[in-house]
Write an enzyme that holds these catalytic residues in place. Sequence first.
Site, PDB file in Angstrom:
ATOM      1  N   HIS A   1       0.854  -1.188   0.000  1.00 29.96           N
ATOM      2  CA  HIS A   1       0.000   0.000   0.000  1.00 29.96           C
ATOM      3  C   HIS A   1       0.882   1.227   0.000  1.00 29.96           C
ATOM      4  CE1 HIS A   1      -3.215   2.767   0.979  1.00 29.96           C
ATOM      5  NE2 HIS A   1      -4.048   1.797   0.672  1.00 29.96           N
TER       6      HIS A   1
ATOM      7  N   ASP B   1      -8.157  -5.045   0.024  1.00 30.38           N
ATOM      8  CA  ASP B   1      -8.669  -5.863  -1.069  1.00 30.38           C
ATOM      9  C   ASP B   1      -8.374  -7.353  -0.876  1.00 30.38           C
ATOM     10  OD1 ASP B   1      -9.834  -3.795  -2.459  1.00 30.38           O
ATOM     11  OD2 ASP B   1      -7.987  -3.278  -3.494  1.00 30.38           O
TER      12      ASP B   1
END
Length: 373
Positions: A258, A309
């Site tokens: 991320h 996700d």
Amino acid sequence: MADEAYYPGLEGVIAGETALSTIEDGLRYRGYSIEDLAREAQFPEVAYLLLYGELPTSEELADFQSILSESADLPGPVVDLLANLPVHAGAMDILRTGISACGHFDPQADEHDRQANINKAVRLLGQIPMLIAARYRTTRGLPPVTPTGELSFAANLLQLITGRQPDATAERAMDVSLTLYAEHEFNASTFTARVVTSTGSDLYSAVTAAVGALKGPLHGGANERVMAVLEEVATPDNAEGWVRRALSSKRRIMGFGHRVYKTGDPRADILRSYCRELAERRGDTDLEEIADTIERVVRDEKGLPPNLDWPSARLYHYLGLEVELYTPLFVASRVVGWAAHVIEQSESNRLIRPRSRYTGPAPRNIVPLPERE
Ligand code: ACO
């Protein structure tokens, strides 16, 4: 511009101010921790918080939900349009077109004041589940499901798509995933929405552009690719070998890493427990075992934690949803964050227009056309 600062991908750059969310002390929406919101609030309360600034009272929430239900109708020409778009078109492309088309039927489309923007946001929040479900069911020859107005947002969303009313566990899991997806400061799609808004353009244009940005596999599109990883691995026994081979061949594992969370995405931790619960209830925890092994190896080898996700793909799979719905479901929630940023940007606007570092040819003269070789 000789000594200008340049940060590829704008990494680490503060590109604006927001009162909507922060990742400084865990993820917080308007001061409330994501853990508290996921545990104690339902998604419509979170949507209200983001749009209006405060959690609603019972009365405010009831009003908000009845406006949401009333907004859920799609204009007939939009339904016809969706049905006539090519069957092979992706669900995110269809949703982008559908949202843009809804704008043509909104009498406030070009009004930019706060209340008009809230009205449009609420209409879209009601219409997006209808858009997703209409396309999904039409392309499968299934009849549309008419919303009754009696279900929660999460249960209605699931029923519109699957035709079945979810049980309480499934409803809660969907609701929490919507809360977790709702807002995340200056991510790529939200920044896109703010750039569009900064030019003086309208909310439908901003949201349509944001859908396009979210679709990419490095952003929201990752949740669909995560399922492809899990399907490719197929059994818990394959997981360790698969992930080691993938990492040694420099493959990017979808659902990991991320830009702003380098030690862990708090949203992923929350959703993981719902995945485990749903898997145990099905009596099949293979995907959980696969996911745990991949997580352990990617952390050990690359120091990369999973992002939201990663568990959301399994969660939607356990809820019986097809993969092409995963990123559209992200839209069904994130539209709230986008709209709240549109409102914030319009109320304190300055055109977003950065500079670039030029890497092209040095100044040169035009050779007349007949003399060019
Ligand atoms: N799998 C394997 N390696 C990875 C991954 C991954 N998923 N993500 C990053 N890396 C590696 C990179 O190869 C790089 O390694 P190196 O230094 O040895 O070259 C290092 O980690 C840093 O990666 P960057 O790409 O520079 O990190 P950046 O901040 O630009 O990227 C991103 C963040 C795009 C999310 C990246 O981690 C990625 O591609 N992840 C997979 C896609 C994904 O899951 N996206 C969802 C994001 S969350 C959301 O939208 C809700």
